[in-house]
Write a protein that holds these residues in place. Structure first.
Motif, PDB file in Angstrom:
ATOM      1  N   GLU A  71      34.151  49.286  25.741  1.00 21.18           N
ATOM      2  CA  GLU A  71      34.548  49.195  27.146  1.00 21.18           C
ATOM      3  C   GLU A  71      35.320  47.909  27.414  1.00 21.18           C
ATOM      4  N   SER A  72      34.931  46.826  26.757  1.00 19.61           N
ATOM      5  CA  SER A  72      35.580  45.533  27.026  1.00 19.61           C
ATOM      6  C   SER A  72      36.994  45.448  26.485  1.00 19.61           C
ATOM      7  N   VAL A  73      37.361  46.373  25.570  1.00 25.44           N
ATOM      8  CA  VAL A  73      38.700  46.335  24.992  1.00 25.44           C
ATOM      9  C   VAL A  73      39.487  47.610  25.322  1.00 25.44           C
ATOM     10  N   SER A  74      38.936  48.447  26.195  1.00 33.10           N
ATOM     11  CA  SER A  74      39.627  49.676  26.570  1.00 33.10           C
ATOM     12  C   SER A  74      40.921  49.358  27.300  1.00 33.10           C
ATOM     13  N   MET A  75      41.870  50.276  27.223  1.00 39.28           N
ATOM     14  CA  MET A  75      43.145  50.076  27.914  1.00 39.28           C
ATOM     15  C   MET A  75      42.915  49.915  29.417  1.00 39.28           C
ATOM     16  N   ALA A  76      41.978  50.705  29.958  1.00 39.48           N
ATOM     17  CA  ALA A  76      41.700  50.631  31.391  1.00 39.48           C
ATOM     18  C   ALA A  76      41.187  49.251  31.783  1.00 39.48           C
ATOM     19  N   MET A  77      40.276  48.679  30.970  1.00 37.74           N
ATOM     20  CA  MET A  77      39.757  47.346  31.267  1.00 37.74           C
ATOM     21  C   MET A  77      40.844  46.287  31.137  1.00 37.74           C
ATOM     22  N   LEU A  78      41.666  46.390  30.104  1.00 39.07           N
ATOM     23  CA  LEU A  78      42.728  45.406  29.915  1.00 39.07           C
ATOM     24  C   LEU A  78      43.732  45.450  31.059  1.00 39.07           C
ATOM     25  N   VAL A  79      43.972  46.632  31.611  1.00 39.64           N
ATOM     26  CA  VAL A  79      44.861  46.749  32.775  1.00 39.64           C
ATOM     27  C   VAL A  79      44.260  46.006  33.966  1.00 39.64           C
ATOM     28  N   VAL A  80      42.948  46.136  34.166  1.00 40.75           N
ATOM     29  CA  VAL A  80      42.272  45.415  35.248  1.00 40.75           C
ATOM     30  C   VAL A  80      42.331  43.906  35.004  1.00 40.75           C
ATOM     31  N   LEU A  81      42.082  43.483  33.770  1.00 41.45           N
ATOM     32  CA  LEU A  81      42.118  42.055  33.451  1.00 41.45           C
ATOM     33  C   LEU A  81      43.496  41.454  33.710  1.00 41.45           C
ATOM     34  N   GLU A  82      44.520  42.291  33.632  1.00 38.78           N
ATOM     35  CA  GLU A  82      45.878  41.822  33.876  1.00 38.78           C
ATOM     36  C   GLU A  82      46.062  41.343  35.319  1.00 38.78           C
ATOM     37  N   THR A  83      45.187  41.789  36.221  1.00 37.53           N
ATOM     38  CA  THR A  83      45.297  41.391  37.634  1.00 37.53           C
ATOM     39  C   THR A  83      44.618  40.050  37.911  1.00 37.53           C
ATOM     40  N   LEU A  84      43.922  39.488  36.925  1.00 39.79           N
ATOM     41  CA  LEU A  84      43.283  38.183  37.080  1.00 39.79           C
ATOM     42  C   LEU A  84      44.273  37.068  36.738  1.00 39.79           C
ATOM     43  N   SER A  85      43.994  35.869  37.217  1.00 38.73           N
ATOM     44  CA  SER A  85      44.784  34.722  36.793  1.00 38.73           C
ATOM     45  C   SER A  85      44.425  34.403  35.333  1.00 38.73           C
ATOM     46  N   PRO A  86      45.287  33.671  34.616  1.00 37.97           N
ATOM     47  CA  PRO A  86      44.953  33.321  33.228  1.00 37.97           C
ATOM     48  C   PRO A  86      43.599  32.631  33.098  1.00 37.97           C
ATOM     49  N   LEU A  87      43.265  31.720  34.013  1.00 36.67           N
ATOM     50  CA  LEU A  87      41.976  31.035  33.954  1.00 36.67           C
ATOM     51  C   LEU A  87      40.833  32.017  34.199  1.00 36.67           C
ATOM     52  N   GLU A  88      40.952  32.846  35.228  1.00 37.44           N
ATOM     53  CA  GLU A  88      39.908  33.827  35.526  1.00 37.44           C
ATOM     54  C   GLU A  88      39.708  34.778  34.342  1.00 37.44           C
ATOM     55  N   ARG A  89      40.795  35.170  33.740  1.00 38.82           N
ATOM     56  CA  ARG A  89      40.707  36.108  32.626  1.00 38.82           C
ATOM     57  C   ARG A  89      39.996  35.484  31.430  1.00 38.82           C
ATOM     58  N   ALA A  90      40.349  34.246  31.109  1.00 39.24           N
ATOM     59  CA  ALA A  90      39.705  33.561  29.983  1.00 39.24           C
ATOM     60  C   ALA A  90      38.215  33.369  30.246  1.00 39.24           C
ATOM     61  N   VAL A  91      37.874  32.947  31.451  1.00 37.97           N
ATOM     62  CA  VAL A  91      36.464  32.727  31.798  1.00 37.97           C
ATOM     63  C   VAL A  91      35.694  34.044  31.743  1.00 37.97           C
ATOM     64  N   PHE A  92      36.273  35.099  32.305  1.00 33.24           N
ATOM     65  CA  PHE A  92      35.604  36.411  32.294  1.00 33.24           C
ATOM     66  C   PHE A  92      35.367  36.882  30.861  1.00 33.24           C
ATOM     67  N   VAL A  93      36.380  36.786  30.033  1.00 28.51           N
ATOM     68  CA  VAL A  93      36.273  37.252  28.643  1.00 28.51           C
ATOM     69  C   VAL A  93      35.207  36.468  27.890  1.00 28.51           C
ATOM     70  N   LEU A  94      35.243  35.152  28.006  1.00 29.16           N
ATOM     71  CA  LEU A  94      34.287  34.327  27.269  1.00 29.16           C
ATOM     72  C   LEU A  94      32.857  34.544  27.761  1.00 29.16           C
ATOM     73  N   ARG A  95      32.698  34.731  29.069  1.00 23.84           N
ATOM     74  CA  ARG A  95      31.356  34.878  29.640  1.00 23.84           C
ATOM     75  C   ARG A  95      30.815  36.304  29.503  1.00 23.84           C
ATOM     76  N   GLU A  96      31.574  37.273  29.999  1.00 22.72           N
ATOM     77  CA  GLU A  96      31.072  38.641  30.088  1.00 22.72           C
ATOM     78  C   GLU A  96      31.154  39.401  28.769  1.00 22.72           C
ATOM     79  N   VAL A  97      32.140  39.083  27.961  1.00 25.70           N
ATOM     80  CA  VAL A  97      32.327  39.819  26.717  1.00 25.70           C
ATOM     81  C   VAL A  97      31.668  39.112  25.539  1.00 25.70           C
ATOM     82  N   PHE A  98      31.848  37.787  25.462  1.00 29.50           N
ATOM     83  CA  PHE A  98      31.375  37.053  24.290  1.00 29.50           C
ATOM     84  C   PHE A  98      30.123  36.213  24.553  1.00 29.50           C
TER      85      PHE A  98
END
Length: 305
Positions: A104-131
């Motif tokens: 789910e964390s690497v699905s195309m649908a999720m990556l499309v949603v992550l594209e709407t975040l700022s670079p900082l928000e995206r990095a923080v979300f990935v490191l926290r929620e995924v890893f």
């Protein structure tokens, strides 16, 4: 005390899959993620590793910053992209105990949603929620205070939840739907396609101006079914129907299709399926620049630990 070069190389290599996984989820492109990992290797090679207490955290910090820098630059290019911009698909291997969560964390649908975040928000979300990095570890990685990271993580998490309701289709159900879709589209069976598609299905096509694709999303079961039913009857991207091959593979953590012909990969198709087993979103990537990772046949593990 310095470590022998081969030991340092082994340490880096042991974390390489993790580094690619972090960079890819932040960037959405395999080529940029590979470049970020390579840049991380250069930094790792020249660093005073005797001062590194936790290589994994250290390397994750390096690659996160490199990925954020690349994303800020890439955003400017994506603003002038021709037609919808979709992530670059990758072949994945979900053969792990946590495969469903990781998928789910690497699905195309999720990556499309992550594209709407700022670079900082995206990095923080990935490191926290995924890893599952701690707020303190992330604060060091993105060079912000822990309080700021907590606030950013909360904001990003709420945004993703609003855009991406938490539902993951059963893998066997996903595969069954994909197999039926493949048979129906290559056989021109529009009635079966209509059964598989949600009435308000949306098809996103990414040609990047390199090949002819719809420049706007295509909505509605009738229109989308007609689009795919034509695959078995008319040439697609210059490849005649009898020369076109379609293979069911794992793309971004779920069943997907790779269309190929004339000695090249022509397109990938992946699906988002609702709780009722109907296809609600289709991502069709045909930009040849984004098909290199799939064409190379490299399979990336999904594991996030």
């Amino acid at each position: 005390m310095t470590h022998p070069p081969d030991v340092d190389e082994q340490v880096f290599h042991s974390h390489r899959n993790l580094l690619f996984s972090v960079a890819y989820r932040i960037l959405g492109t395999a080529a940029d993620a590979e470049d970020a990992v390579q840049d991380a290797w250069i930094k790792w090679s020249s660093a005073d590793r005797s001062q590194v207490a936790d290589p994994k955290a250290y390397l994750a910090r390096i690659v996160s910053n490199l990925a954020m820098q690349r994303l800020r630059s890439a955003r400017r290019q994506r603003e002038i992209y021709v037609g919808p911009w979709l992530p670059e698909p990758i072949l994945t291997d979900g053969d792990t105990a946590d495969a469903v969560t990781d998928a789910e964390s690497v699905s195309m649908a999720m990556l499309v949603v992550l594209e709407t975040l700022s670079p900082l928000e995206r990095a923080v979300f990935v490191l926290r929620e995924v890893f599952a990095f701690s707020h303190a570890e992330i604060a060091v990685a993105v060079e912000r205070s822990e309080a700021a990271v907590r606030q950013t993580a909360h904001r990003a998490r709420e945004h993703v939840r609003a855009q991406r309701p938490r539902f993951t289709a059963d893998p066997s159900q996903q595969r069954g739907v994909t197999e039926r879709f493949l048979a129906a589209s290559t056989g021109g069976d529009i009635n079966t396609l209509l059964e598989l598609l949600s009435p308000d299905v949306t098809l996103w096509t990414d040609g990047g101006g390199k090949v002819r694709q719809a420049l706007r999303p295509i909505r509605g079961a009738d229109t989308v079914a007609a689009w795919f039913a034509a695959i078995g009857t008319v040439p697609y991207q210059g490849v005649a129907p009898h020369d076109m091959r379609a293979d069911l593979v794992e793309i971004n953590g779920g069943p997907g299709l790779v269309f190929s012909g004339a000695g090249r990969v022509v397109a990938t198709v992946s699906f988002d399926i609702d709780a009722g087993g109907r296809i609600v979103t289709i991502h069709n990537v045909a930009n040849p620049d984004k098909l290199r990772a799939v064409a190379e046949g490299t399979t990336h593990p999904l594991a996030t630990r």
